[in-house]
Design an enzyme around this catalytic site. Structure first.
Site, PDB file in Angstrom:
ATOM      1  N   ASP A 195       0.969  -1.071   0.062  1.00  0.00           N
ATOM      2  CA  ASP A 195       0.031  -0.100   0.112  1.00  0.00           C
ATOM      3  C   ASP A 195       0.800   1.360   0.101  1.00  0.00           C
ATOM      4  O   ASP A 195       2.102   1.330   0.198  1.00  0.00           O
ATOM      5  CB  ASP A 195      -0.770  -0.063   1.307  1.00  0.00           C
ATOM      6  CG  ASP A 195      -1.779   1.232   1.125  1.00  0.00           C
ATOM      7  OD1 ASP A 195      -2.056   1.895   0.110  1.00  0.00           O
ATOM      8  OD2 ASP A 195      -2.405   1.641   2.508  1.00  0.00           O
ATOM      9  N   LYS A 196       0.377   2.237  -0.351  1.00  0.00           N
ATOM     10  CA  LYS A 196       1.132   3.702  -0.359  1.00  0.00           C
ATOM     11  C   LYS A 196       0.957   4.397   0.898  1.00  0.00           C
ATOM     12  O   LYS A 196       1.795   4.605   1.543  1.00  0.00           O
ATOM     13  CB  LYS A 196       0.614   4.645  -1.458  1.00  0.00           C
ATOM     14  CG  LYS A 196       1.728   5.706  -1.584  1.00  0.00           C
ATOM     15  CD  LYS A 196       1.408   6.514  -2.768  1.00  0.00           C
ATOM     16  CE  LYS A 196       2.239   7.741  -3.012  1.00  0.00           C
ATOM     17  NZ  LYS A 196       1.753   8.728  -4.237  1.00  0.00           N
ATOM     18  N   THR A 197      -0.316   4.730   1.250  1.00  0.00           N
ATOM     19  CA  THR A 197      -0.457   5.699   2.235  1.00  0.00           C
ATOM     20  C   THR A 197      -0.313   4.953   3.664  1.00  0.00           C
ATOM     21  O   THR A 197      -0.688   3.718   4.010  1.00  0.00           O
ATOM     22  CB  THR A 197      -2.024   5.802   2.547  1.00  0.00           C
ATOM     23  OG1 THR A 197      -2.504   6.754   1.056  1.00  0.00           O
ATOM     24  CG2 THR A 197      -2.281   6.942   3.351  1.00  0.00           C
ATOM     25  N   GLU A 211      -9.236  15.190   3.817  1.00  0.00           N
ATOM     26  CA  GLU A 211     -10.122  16.260   3.836  1.00  0.00           C
ATOM     27  C   GLU A 211      -9.661  17.132   5.094  1.00  0.00           C
ATOM     28  O   GLU A 211     -10.094  18.340   4.628  1.00  0.00           O
ATOM     29  CB  GLU A 211     -11.649  15.508   4.377  1.00  0.00           C
ATOM     30  CG  GLU A 211     -12.144  14.704   3.258  1.00  0.00           C
ATOM     31  CD  GLU A 211     -13.716  15.103   3.352  1.00  0.00           C
ATOM     32  OE1 GLU A 211     -14.006  14.756   4.441  1.00  0.00           O
ATOM     33  OE2 GLU A 211     -14.363  15.286   2.381  1.00  0.00           O
ATOM     34  N   GLY A 232      -5.520   0.971  -1.839  1.00  0.00           N
ATOM     35  CA  GLY A 232      -6.684   0.401  -1.033  1.00  0.00           C
ATOM     36  C   GLY A 232      -5.727  -0.449  -0.309  1.00  0.00           C
ATOM     37  O   GLY A 232      -4.618  -0.887  -0.241  1.00  0.00           O
ATOM     38  N   ASP A 233      -6.533  -1.121   0.654  1.00  0.00           N
ATOM     39  CA  ASP A 233      -6.092  -2.240   1.549  1.00  0.00           C
ATOM     40  C   ASP A 233      -6.348  -3.640   1.059  1.00  0.00           C
ATOM     41  O   ASP A 233      -7.302  -4.270   1.299  1.00  0.00           O
ATOM     42  CB  ASP A 233      -6.744  -2.156   3.139  1.00  0.00           C
ATOM     43  CG  ASP A 233      -6.269  -0.830   3.707  1.00  0.00           C
ATOM     44  OD1 ASP A 233      -5.317  -0.372   3.395  1.00  0.00           O
ATOM     45  OD2 ASP A 233      -7.353  -0.258   4.586  1.00  0.00           O
ATOM     46  N   ARG A 242      -1.146  13.662  -4.332  1.00  0.00           N
ATOM     47  CA  ARG A 242      -2.795  13.103  -4.308  1.00  0.00           C
ATOM     48  C   ARG A 242      -3.480  14.225  -4.868  1.00  0.00           C
ATOM     49  O   ARG A 242      -3.503  15.230  -4.363  1.00  0.00           O
ATOM     50  CB  ARG A 242      -2.849  12.661  -2.920  1.00  0.00           C
ATOM     51  CG  ARG A 242      -1.990  11.414  -2.360  1.00  0.00           C
ATOM     52  CD  ARG A 242      -2.120  11.215  -1.009  1.00  0.00           C
ATOM     53  NE  ARG A 242      -3.526  10.886  -0.509  1.00  0.00           N
ATOM     54  CZ  ARG A 242      -3.726   9.713  -0.148  1.00  0.00           C
ATOM     55  NH1 ARG A 242      -2.719   8.737  -0.427  1.00  0.00           N
ATOM     56  NH2 ARG A 242      -4.834   9.479   0.361  1.00  0.00           N
ATOM     57  N   PHE A 277     -20.372  10.228  -0.689  1.00  0.00           N
ATOM     58  CA  PHE A 277     -19.384   9.434  -1.572  1.00  0.00           C
ATOM     59  C   PHE A 277     -19.601   8.063  -1.456  1.00  0.00           C
ATOM     60  O   PHE A 277     -20.172   7.425  -0.583  1.00  0.00           O
ATOM     61  CB  PHE A 277     -17.943   9.670  -0.971  1.00  0.00           C
ATOM     62  CG  PHE A 277     -16.691   8.633  -1.379  1.00  0.00           C
ATOM     63  CD1 PHE A 277     -16.206   9.176  -2.439  1.00  0.00           C
ATOM     64  CD2 PHE A 277     -16.590   7.670  -0.903  1.00  0.00           C
ATOM     65  CE1 PHE A 277     -15.169   8.395  -2.942  1.00  0.00           C
ATOM     66  CE2 PHE A 277     -15.431   6.678  -1.177  1.00  0.00           C
ATOM     67  CZ  PHE A 277     -14.800   7.108  -2.268  1.00  0.00           C
ATOM     68  N   LYS A 279     -16.007  17.531  -5.480  1.00  0.00           N
ATOM     69  CA  LYS A 279     -14.847  17.076  -5.649  1.00  0.00           C
ATOM     70  C   LYS A 279     -14.862  15.735  -6.027  1.00  0.00           C
ATOM     71  O   LYS A 279     -15.418  14.881  -5.346  1.00  0.00           O
ATOM     72  CB  LYS A 279     -13.951  17.757  -4.489  1.00  0.00           C
ATOM     73  CG  LYS A 279     -14.334  17.136  -3.164  1.00  0.00           C
ATOM     74  CD  LYS A 279     -13.620  17.590  -2.020  1.00  0.00           C
ATOM     75  CE  LYS A 279     -13.885  16.672  -0.697  1.00  0.00           C
ATOM     76  NZ  LYS A 279     -13.361  17.223   0.388  1.00  0.00           N
TER      77      LYS A 279
END
Length: 1019
Positions: A397-399, A501, A680-681, A599, A542, A565
Site C-alpha cells: 500500500d502507499k498511504t 479532507e 486500497g487495503d 494526491r 461518496f 470534488k
C-alpha cells in the site's frame, strides 16, 4: 426517529434472537447470556498434559515415532532398546510442551489483566466500580475519555453537544481517524442524571452475535414507542473513547459475544517453501527406507534358506519362526526400526529452535529500532524467517506504508493558473527547503499556525479578491464532512474522517475561508473576516463507484450552488463543454502533480435554478423513501444534477515519503525484487509485513513481521532473510548428510551379519548421536553463520538472488546429500573394517571384536561429522568453537563414563562395553581409521567446493569472490532523502468513507435544546 408498533414489525431483521431489558437482571438472566469474561488461553492445570500430548501426536512426525516406539516394544522384531526412541521423543515433547505452556501462560496473564479492569456500573441509583468480567447484559455503564469500551454497548447519552461520542477504532480496523457515534434523542435527554438512568427500562430486540463490524440492526422499545437502532449507535469493545468527557451505555453483547471476540478466529498456519519441500523429501526418505528394508529382508530370507536353516544347531530359530519367509518378515520391521534415524525426530525440533533464534535476531536488531516512536522491529511468527530470503514480489500500500500519512496542502491549479511553485530572484524554479521563506497569514486571525505555504502569488490573489480563487476555496470550505470543534475559545479543531479532507479544509481556513461550525441545516464559514451562513440543502455522499462527493447549498444571497470534488477520471466526464480548454490546461497541471507523487482531485461547481432544484429535491426525497432498489434510484438522481459542471481547478496533497524509501526501492530492485504499489487495503501476500505508522495497528496485529519505517524492509530481507535462508539450507544439507552417513553404515554391516538386523553402534551412541553429540554444532552453524556480514549484504543486493531461485537447497541438492551420505557410510564401514582386519594389539590379542570395531566406527563417524561442519562454517565465533570442538570432547567424556567399570558392573545388561574405551583408544588402528576416514570423506566436499564456481558458476559466486578479495568493509549505504516520483496520479486519493453525509444532514447529531439538568443523584 420514532415509529408505531406496526411499523416496527416491518423493519424487523432476520435472526433477531437477542432480547434484553435495561436494569432488569432477572429478565436478562432467563436467556443465559455469558458474562464479560474473555478467554484466549487454551489450557488449564488439569487439561494441559492430556490436551497438549493429544495435539502433539496429531503431528505426523511425533505420531511416526510413537509407532516406532510401539514396534520396539514388540520383542519379536525389536532390534533396539526402547530408550533409543523414548529419550529423544520425551525431550522433543517436553521442549514443545514448555514452549506451549509459556505461550499459554502469557495469554492467561493478558486475559486476567483485561478481565480485571475496572468500570463504573449503575447499581441501585449510584455508580459503583466493578471488574470487566462481572459486567452483564442489560447493565448501564459509564465510560470516560481515553477509556477502552468494556463491551458492545448501546450509546445512551454523552457529555458532548448533540449527544456525539468520538471513538478510535484502531484495534478493530486499524484506522486512527476518529469515528462519530450518536445516541438516540429519547435517551440523550437522560444525560448524566442517575435517577433517570436508573429508571430507564427500555427493551432491546436485536440480531444475534456476529463478526460484522459495520452492521448492527435492532429495535429499542421505550415508553410505548419503538426506535430503529443501527451501528452508528453502538460502541464496540476494543474502541477507545476520545474527546468525550463521559458517556453512558447499555450493555448489549458481552465477552465472547462481542464483535471483537467474534472476529478473533484461528489464524491460518503458513508454511514455507522449504516446509513443503521437506514434506516431499521425507516422503522420498520413507520410500527409500522401505526399499532398503525390503532388500535387506530379501537378503535375510536368502541367507536363512541357504545357510541359517542348516546352522540351527549353533543358532536355532525362535519358536515363532516357522520358515525363512516368516523370519524375513520380522527382519523387515527390525530394519525399519534400526534405519528410522534417516528421519530423526530431532530434525523438527532443531528447525523450530533455529527459526526461533533467527526471529529473536529481528527483535533485537537495534538498526531496525525506531527511536522517535520507541518501536522495535518484531517477528510475530517464527515459521517464515527463511521465506524472507526468497521473496520475489513486494505488494505494498502507499498511504502509511511508503508515506508518513501526514497530508500537506502542497499545490493547486485554479482557473488554469498553477500555484505552489517557488521561484528565485532570477525567475528560476527552486525546490522548497528549510531556508525557503513561508507565506505570512497574519491577515487571518483564525489561521492554523502549523500550516505552511511558500507561494506568495496565491495569497496575493486571495487578497485581491480574485473571483475564481475565492470560489475555489469556498468550495473546499463547504464540500466535505468535517466536524469543527471549538472547546477552547479561538482554538478550532477539525474532526475529519480522513487526513486528506482535514488538509483541504485547513488550507481553505488559512487562505481566509474558515469553517467555523455546522448544523444539519447550515454551514458557517468566515470568509475573509466576514461570517456567512450557508443553508445546507443536500449532501450527495461518496461511494466507491461514484468516486466523488457533492454538496448543495443556498448562499446568503439566495443562490443555489452545487460544489463537487472527486477523481479526475470521473469529473472530466461531467464538465460543461465550455470547460474543454481549461480542462486541458488543468490536466497538464495534474500530470505535473503526478510526477511529484502528489494526491490529486478536481474541484467543480454548478449554479442551479431554484425551480429545477425543487423538482430534483422532490425526486430525491422519493428515492430516499423507496423500499426497492433504493441505492440505484438515489445514484440515478445524483447523476441528474451532477452534470454540466464548471471546472474550478485541482488540488495536490503531499503525503510525504518516509525517509529512505527511494533508496530502499532501488536496493530491492537490484536484488531483483519487484515492487507493486496497490490502491486500497489488499495485503494478501504470503508474508505479511506491517508498518506501525500513522494508519493504526490493525496491519501490525495481523502481520507476521512489523517495524516502523519502510526503509527497514531492505534490512529485513537482505540481511535477516538472506542469512536465515542460507543458514536453514546449510542446516538441512548437513543434517541429512550426517544422518545418511550414520544410518547407512547398518546397510553395509548387514552383509556381514547374515542380515540379522544387528546394529553397528552401541545403543547409547544411537540414543545420543542426534540428541547430544551432533546437536550443538549444527545449531551453532544455523544460528551464527554468515557468508558475508550485514554491510556487504546491503551493498551487494545481488547476493539475494540464490534464495529467490531456491538454489541452496532443493531436490537436486538433497540427492547430492544422499549420494555423499551413501559414499561416507561406505567409507566409515570399510575403512575401520580394513584397519582392524587380522590386526592384533601390542600384547598379541586380536582387536577385531564387535565392540572394538563399533567404537572405532563411532569415533570415526563423529570426527568426520565434526570436520564436515567445520568445512561448512564460514563465520567462526567463540560459541561455534565451543559447540563444535566441545561436542567432540564431550563425546570422549561420555565415552569413558558409559564404558566405565562401575556402570558396566552395576548394570551389565544396559552398559555392555566394559573396558572397551581405554583398550581401543590407545590402539594406532583407531587413529589410522580416523585419519583415513576424514581424508576420504572430506575430499569430495573440498573438490566440489573448489570446482563448482569454475564449472557451474552462479552470478553470486563472482560477487562473493570480489568481496573476499577486498581488505575492508565499505560504509553502510546512506538513506536517500530524494522524493520518489509516481508514474500515475492518485484518482480521488483521499480515503473517504460512505455514509457520513446522511448522518450530518439527518440531524441525528444535533441535540434538542431542552433545559439542562444540573443535579446528580448520589447516595
Amino acid at each position: 426517529m420514532s415509529m408505531s408498533k406496526s411499523q416496527s414489525q416491518e423493519t424487523q431483521i432476520t435472526e433477531q434472537d437477542r432480547y434484553l431489558q435495561a436494569n432488569n437482571k432477572e429478565f436478562n438472566a432467563m436467556f443465559g447470556y455469558p458474562n464479560n469474561t474473555i478467554k484466549t488461553s487454551k489450557y488449564n492445570v488439569f487439561n494441559f498434559l492430556p490436551l497438549n500430548l493429544f495435539e502433539q501426536f496429531q503431528r505426523l512426525a511425533n505420531a511416526y515415532f510413537l509407532i516406532l516406539l510401539i514396534l520396539q516394544l514388540i520383542p519379536q522384531i525389536s532390534s533396539l532398546a526402547w530408550y533409543t526412541t523414548v529419550i529423544p521423543l520425551i525431550v522433543v515433547l517436553s521442549i514443545t510442551a514448555v514452549k506451549d505452556a509459556m505461550d499459554d501462560l502469557k495469554k492467561h496473564r493478558n486475559d486476567n489483566q483485561v478481565n480485571n479492569r475496572s468500570v463504573l456500573v449503575l447499581m441501585n441509583g449510584r455508580m459503583e466500580e466493578k471488574k470487566w468480567m462481572n459486567i452483564q447484559v442489560g447493565d448501564i455503564i459509564k465510560l470516560e475519555n481515553n477509556q477502552p469500551v468494556t463491551a458492545d454497548i448501546l450509546l445512551l447519552s454523552s457529555s458532548e453537544p448533540y449527544s456525539l461520542t468520538y471513538v478510535e477504532t484502531a484495534e478493530l480496523d486499524g484506522e486512527t481517524n476518529l469515528k462519530v457515534k450518536q445516541a438516540l434523542s429519547v435517551t440523550s435527554q437522560m444525560e448524566a442524571n442517575l435517577k433517570l438512568l436508573s429508571a430507564f427500562d427500555g427493551e432491546v430486540k436485536c440480531e444475534s452475535p456476529n463478526n460484522k463490524l459495520d452492521r448492527f440492526t435492532g429495535i429499542l422499545t421505550y415508553k410505548g414507542k419503538s426506535y430503529i437502532l443501527d451501528h452508528d449507535k453502538l460502541l464496540l469493545r476494543g474502541c477507545v473513547i476520545r474527546n468525550t468527557d463521559w458517556c453512558y451505555g447499555l450493555v448489549i453483547y458481552t465477552g465472547p459475544d462481542t464483535k471483537l471476540m467474534q472476529n478473533s478466529g484461528k489464524s491460518s498456519f503458513k508454511r514455507t517453501q522449504i516446509d513443503h519441500l521437506m514434506n516431499v523429501l521425507v516422503l522420498w526418505i520413507f520410500l527409500f527406507l522401505g526399499g532398503m528394508c525390503f532388500i535387506l529382508a530379501i537378503g535375510h530370507g536368502i541367507w536363512e534358506s541357504k545357510k541359517g536353516y542348516y546352522f540351527q544347531n549353533f543358532l536355532p530359530w525362535k519358536e515363532y519362526v516357522s520358515s525363512s519367509v516368516v523370519s524375513a518378515i520380522f527382519v523387515f520391521w527390525s530394519y525399519f526400526i534400526i534405519l528410522n534415524t534417516m528421519v530423526p525426530i530431532s530434525l523438527y525440533v532443531s528447525v523450530e529452535i533455529i527459526r526461533l533464534g533467527n526471529s529473536w535476531y529481528i527483535n533485537w536488531d537495534q538498526k531496525m529500532f525506531y527511536a522517535l516512536k520507541n518501536t522495535p522491529a518484531q517477528a510475530h511468527t517464527t515459521t517464515l524467517n527463511e521465506e524472507l530470503g526468497q521473496v520475489k514480489y513486494v505488494f505494498s500500500d502507499k498511504t502509511g506504508t511508503l508515506t508518513q500519512n501526514i497530508m500537506i496542502f502542497n499545490k493547486c491549479s485554479i482557473n488554469g493558473t498553477l500555484y505552489g511553485v517557488v521561484y528565485d530572484e532570477n525567475g528560476q524554479r527552486v525546490d522548497v527547503s528549510e531556508k525557503t521563506a513561508q507565506v505570512s497569514f497574519s491577515y487571518n486571525k483564525l489561521a492554523d499556525p502549523k500550516f505552511s505555504f511558500y507561494d506568495k502569488t496565491l495569497v496575493e490573489a486571495v487578497k485581491k479578491g480574485d473571483r475564481w480563487v475565492h470560489l475555489f476555496f469556498l468550495s473546499l470550505s463547504l464540500c466535505h464532512t468535517v466536524m469543527p470543534e471549538e472547546k477552547v475559545k479561538g482554538e478550532l479543531v477539525y474532526q475529519a474522517q480522513s487526513p486528506d479532507e482535514g488538509a483541504l479544509v485547513t488550507a481553505a481556513r488559512n487562505f481566509g475561508f474558515v469553517l467555523r461550525s455546522r448544523t444539519p441545516e447550515t454551514i458557517t464559514v468566515v470568509e475573509m473576516g466576514e461570517t456567512k451562513i450557508y443553508q445546507l440543502l443536500a449532501i450527495l455522499d461518496f461511494t466507491n463507484v461514484r468516486k466523488r462527493m457533492s454538496v448543495i447549498v443556498r448562499t446568503p444571497e439566495g443562490r443555489v450552488l452545487l460544489f463537487c470534488k472527486g477523481a479526475d477520471t470521473i469529473l472530466c466526464e461531467l464538465l460543461h463543454p465550455s470547460c474543454t480548454s481549461l480542462r486541458d490546461v488543468t490536466m497538464e497541471h495534474l500530470d505535473e502533480f503526478a510526477r511529484e507523487g502528489l494526491r490529486t482531485l478536481l474541484v467543480a461547481y454548478r449554479e442551479l435554478d431554484n425551480s429545477f432544484f425543487r423538482d430534483w429535491s422532490k425526486k430525491h426525497s422519493e428515492a430516499c423513501l423507496s423500499l426497492e432498489n433504493r441505492e440505484n434510484k438515489i445514484s440515478t438522481i445524483y447523476e441528474e444534477i451532477e452534470k454540466d459542471l464548471m471546472l474550478l481547478g485541482a488540488t495536490a496533497i503531499e503525503d510525504k515519503l518516509q525517509d529512505g524509501v527511494p533508496q530502499t526501492i532501488k536496493v530491492l530492485n537490484k536484488a531483483k525484487i519487484k515492487i507493486w504499489v496497490l490502491t486500497g487495503d489488499k495485503q494478501a501476500a504470503h508474508i505479511g509485513v506491517g508498518i506501525s505508522g500513522q494508519e493504526g495497528m490493525q496491519a501490525v496485529l495481523n502481520s507476521d513481521f512489523s517495524f516502523s519505517q519502510f526503509c527497514y524492509l531492505q534490512r529485513l530481507l537482505l540481511v535477516h532473510g538472506r542469512w536465515s535462508y542460507n543458514r536453514m539450507c546449510k542446516f538441512l544439507s548437513y543434517f541429512f548428510y550426517k544422518n545418511f552417513a550414520f544410518t547407512l553404515v547398518h546397510f553395509w554391516y548387514s552383509f556381514y551379519n547374515g542380515f540379522s538386523a544387528q546394529t553397528v553402534y552401541d545403543t547409547w551412541f544411537i540414543t545420543f548421536y542426534n540428541l547430544v553429540y551432533t546437536c550443538l554444532p549444527v545449531l551453532g552453524l544455523s544460528l551464527f553463520d554468515q557468508d558475508v556480514n550485514e554491510t556487504w549484504s546491503l551493498c551487494f543486493p545481488e547476493l539475494y538472488e540464490p534464495g529467490q531461485h531456491n538454489l541452496y537447497f532443493n531436490k537436486k541438492e538433497f540427492v547430492k546429500c544422499l549420494v555423499h551420505g551413501i559414499y561416507s557410510s561406505f567409507v566409515l564401514f570399510f575403512i575401520p573394517m580394513g584397519t582392524v582386519f587380522d590386526s592384533v594389539r601390542s600384547d598379541g590379542k586380536e582387536i577385531s571384536d564387535y565392540q572394538s570395531f563399533s567404537l572405532i566406527v563411532q569415533t570415526s563417524l563423529l570426527w568426520v561429522a565434526t570436520m564436515q561442519i567445520a568445512l561448512e562454517t564460514t563465520y567462526w565465533t567463540v560459541i561455534n568453537h565451543l559447540f563444535t570442538w566441545g561436542s567432540l570432547g564431550f563425546f570422549f567424556c561420555i565415552l569413558f563414563f558409559l564404558y566405565s567399570d562401575g556402570l558396566c558392573l552395576i548394570f551389565p545388561n544396559v552398559f555392555q562395553f566394559l573396558g572397551v574405551a581405554k583398550n581401543t583408544l590407545n590402539t594406532p588402528q583407531l587413529w589410522l581409521s580416523i585419519v583415513l576416514s576424514i581424508v576420504l570423506c572430506m575430499l569430495p566436499s573440498i573438490g566440489y567446493q573448489f570446482l563448482k564456481p569454475l564449472l557451474w558458476p552462479f552470478n553470486v559466486n563472482k560477487v562473493l569472490d570480489g568481496i573476499h578479495r577486498m581488505s575492508h568493509s565499505p560504509p553502510l549505504p546512506g538513506l536517500s532523502q530524494d522524493q520518489h516520483s509516481a508514474s500515475r496520479r492518485s484518482a480521488y486519493a483521499f480515503s473517504h468513507r460512505q455514509g457520513f453525509g446522511p448522518l450530518i444532514t439527518s440531524g441525528k447529531f444535533m441535540k434538542p435544546k431542552w433545559p439542562k439538568k444540573s443535579s446528580l443523584f448520589k447516595k
